[in-house]
Write an enzyme that holds these catalytic residues in place. Sequence first.
Site, PDB file in Angstrom:
ATOM      1  CE  LYS A 119     -34.217 -46.433  34.007  1.00 19.20           C
ATOM      2  NZ  LYS A 119     -34.668 -47.535  33.151  1.00 19.20           N
ATOM      3  CG  ASN A 121     -32.199 -52.949  36.773  1.00 17.86           C
ATOM      4  OD1 ASN A 121     -31.363 -52.057  36.814  1.00 17.86           O
ATOM      5  ND2 ASN A 121     -32.864 -53.233  35.657  1.00 17.86           N
TER       6      ASN A 121
HETATM    7  O1  GKR Z   1     -26.785 -50.415  32.453  1.00 15.13           O
HETATM    8  O2  GKR Z   1     -26.766 -50.925  34.555  1.00 15.13           O
HETATM    9  C1  GKR Z   1     -27.353 -50.714  33.487  1.00 15.13           C
HETATM   10  C2  GKR Z   1     -28.849 -50.822  33.447  1.00 15.13           C
HETATM   11  O3  GKR Z   1     -29.340 -51.261  34.666  1.00 15.13           O
HETATM   12  C3  GKR Z   1     -29.269 -51.745  32.338  1.00 15.13           C
HETATM   13  O4  GKR Z   1     -28.579 -52.944  32.516  1.00 15.13           O
HETATM   14  C4  GKR Z   1     -30.736 -52.013  32.296  1.00 15.13           C
HETATM   15  O5  GKR Z   1     -31.014 -52.882  31.256  1.00 15.13           O
HETATM   16  O6  GKR Z   1     -31.090 -49.717  31.732  1.00 15.13           O
HETATM   17  C5  GKR Z   1     -31.613 -50.895  31.966  1.00 15.13           C
HETATM   18  C6  GKR Z   1     -32.968 -50.918  32.618  1.00 15.13           C
HETATM   19  O7  GKR Z   1     -33.745 -50.000  32.403  1.00 15.13           O
HETATM   20  O8  GKR Z   1     -33.305 -51.889  33.316  1.00 15.13           O
HETATM   21 MG    MG Z   2     -35.384 -50.961  33.552  1.00 17.81          MG
END
Ligand code: GKR
Ligand code: MG
Length: 426
Positions: free
Chosen positions: A196, A229
């Site tokens: 991922k 995101n």
């Molecule tokens: O840790 O920066 C991060 C991730 O973007 C996390 O905040 C997300 O919640 O891993 C996550 C995701 O799959 O969206």
């Molecule tokens: Mg995510």
Amino acid sequence: MKIREMRIVPVAMADPPLRSAFGLHAPYALRTIVQLTTDDGITGVGETYGGAIPLRDLTAARERVIGQDPYNLARIEAAIAGDPTAAPNRDRAWEGTLSSPVQSFSPVEVACYDIIGKATGRPVADLLGGRFRDAVPFSAYLFYKHAGIGGSDGLAGDSTAAKERDDYLASEALSPEGMVRQAREFMDRFGFKSIKLKAGVLPPDEEAATIEAMYEAFGPDVPLRIDPNCIWSVETSERIGTRLEGKLEYYEDPTDGKANMAEVAKRVAMPLATNMCTTSWADIPETVERGSIDILLSDHHLWGGLGATVKLAQLCRVFGWGVSMHSNSHLGISLMAMAHIAAAIPNLTYACDTHYPWQQEEVIVGGKRQFTDGNIVIDDTPGLGVELDEDALGRLHEQYQRAGLSKRDDVAEMQKIEPGWKPVRY
Ligand code: GKR
Ligand code: MG
């Protein structure tokens, strides 16, 4: 059996300077450890989001938990979360900055399952429907990152400790070549079989080029995913999705909201997954009606525990959605809770996410858990199979007190190196 004590310990663990659409990870990630002790001396542990708000809410729940029978999970949930027959609400904990009662229930429920497992001599997975699989597959979770290892010595990446290391934890990775290197290390060290990419950081075409470089390097047998995101528009999501068709096993949260996700789903020929557009029971009807997703990334911290995750997976089956698992920065207690529930869900259709390889510190006896060929193996150990290491817990608690952080704030962290920085929408 009655719960006699509820201990709540906020901790901070070193976290490398990882990038996402939200900004930059701080040198420490925050978590909260919950430990319950029963009147016959059995202890159970749970772990959840960190910082001031979860700490406040769990502290407020303590008096309602003490005196309860750990087997009586519905009553404990009602005591923490209120009327169990009321319509579900949309409250959610977004990585420790908000909170809702079901999220306060989650680590308590995990600790109760740990107690029940120890009392009955069965691993937690056996209490959740039974081990449908013994080995739970996890995916390599790649991040664009600055040089540095996190903690007090790794802040700007120019510390001696960081410079001396030349591995995925310390190195800068802000290009397709850097990410291929990071991916190779994840696969060689942990045996992960899928990848991922956390996106939403560089211009979208550079992130698409990163996926193409990985496809080139690892071939079609290594499933790839990308997760910006929700920071891309529908048009950008369509353009990048079309460019990457045939190269991704799924497309995670390219854009924001159920309506936009549904639009992308119509325009791009690959499954859409989410941990951001559908995050509570109240979100389900609209998600189904619009056809916004094909895969739900479950998360027991967010949805209200392990029992809730069993129900959620069943609901996914009803709607024909695939199931996988979302992750944040976490320690071994959460890792094992995730692995037990993933072992018990028959329709877990994809390898789970985990941030765990980015964490260097632990609070459990024996230190960091090891992946076997990309899997966490559930054996016959009763409960979750972890015990608190009191010295390590004390260290990470002191670190919490010294770190001076009360919530995750990736924008503020990014602004320390780029004043005025704001999330960039493409
Ligand atoms: O840790 O920066 C991060 C991730 O973007 C996390 O905040 C997300 O919640 O891993 C996550 C995701 O799959 O969206
Ligand atoms: Mg995510």
